[in-house]
Design an enzyme around this catalytic site. Sequence first.
Site, PDB file in Angstrom:
ATOM      1  N   LEU A 107      46.903  50.823  53.658  1.00 52.65           N
ATOM      2  CA  LEU A 107      46.272  48.988  53.222  1.00 52.65           C
ATOM      3  C   LEU A 107      44.451  50.075  52.552  1.00 52.65           C
ATOM      4  O   LEU A 107      44.415  50.252  53.754  1.00 52.65           O
ATOM      5  CB  LEU A 107      46.643  48.030  53.362  1.00 52.65           C
ATOM      6  CG  LEU A 107      47.520  46.994  53.179  1.00 52.65           C
ATOM      7  CD1 LEU A 107      47.635  46.083  53.602  1.00 52.65           C
ATOM      8  CD2 LEU A 107      47.982  46.087  50.898  1.00 52.65           C
ATOM      9  N   ASP A 108      44.023  49.394  51.688  1.00 51.90           N
ATOM     10  CA  ASP A 108      42.472  49.915  51.702  1.00 51.90           C
ATOM     11  C   ASP A 108      41.696  49.158  52.491  1.00 51.90           C
ATOM     12  O   ASP A 108      42.646  48.060  53.149  1.00 51.90           O
ATOM     13  CB  ASP A 108      41.721  50.404  49.990  1.00 51.90           C
ATOM     14  CG  ASP A 108      42.034  49.296  49.378  1.00 51.90           C
ATOM     15  OD1 ASP A 108      41.017  48.392  50.008  1.00 51.90           O
ATOM     16  OD2 ASP A 108      42.038  48.823  48.394  1.00 51.90           O
ATOM     17  N   MET A 109      40.404  49.439  52.957  1.00 49.85           N
ATOM     18  CA  MET A 109      39.731  49.155  53.869  1.00 49.85           C
ATOM     19  C   MET A 109      39.269  47.529  53.502  1.00 49.85           C
ATOM     20  O   MET A 109      38.960  47.039  54.255  1.00 49.85           O
ATOM     21  CB  MET A 109      38.579  49.086  54.255  1.00 49.85           C
ATOM     22  CG  MET A 109      37.474  49.253  55.050  1.00 49.85           C
ATOM     23  SD  MET A 109      36.107  50.479  55.268  1.00 49.85           S
ATOM     24  CE  MET A 109      34.769  48.780  56.394  1.00 49.85           C
TER      25      MET A 109
END
Length: 242
Positions: A107-109
Amino acid sequence: MQDNQERLQAFLAHAGVASRRASEKIILEGRVSVNGATVTELGTKVGAGDKVCVDGKQVFAEAAKRYVLLNKPVGYVCSMADEKGRPVAADLLKDKYSERLYNVGRLDMFSCGLIIFTNDGDFAKILSHPSAEIEKEYVVDTSLPLPRGLDEDFAKGLRVDGVFYKAKSARELNSHRMAVVLVEGKNREIRRVFESREAAIKRLCRVRIGNININEMAPGESRDLEPFEVQELLDLATTKEL
């Protein structure tokens, strides 16, 4: 005595360092030592009496396989370490689990929600393979009302900067919220589709992976997956491969 020896990359995978393929890369980069000597040969074999270290830290064959579900908060990156010094999602598990666990997928930041961690390289490989087609459901909140027809276009498929994106399903929940189900999950897919329609995302949260729902898990909370949940995920992946 050569009994019960295994290839170094297999040992690292069983120790929960990374998948076998990723472990091969770690070996080739010169980050692994056996009994104090750096090893870069993939054919190297190790046994129970050997001391194996990765980046100077000794690793051990796992005592038990772990399958952990984390509700990742915004602001954490999905990697084992970050060169920019940003918080790492795996660190949220260190006080609770002694095993070295690594994330299955990412999952991106700036996104939050469910992500699975494990020390079982074979499990990670099966779930990560594109043919597994494990459903991942997201809830997307926008700052402004959703563009008309975005849900239908995303479900039919659309091209953004030469890349084709297609959700398994997309439906408006209200004027500022959409539920999106992906099975392929190209890099930053939802964000790029929404940006192409100038729909600014306020919050992006993964609420389901296959048969696993977020339910009442708070941000930063984690739990062990039940054996039946692990098996159901494997069954889903195996079914898709047939």
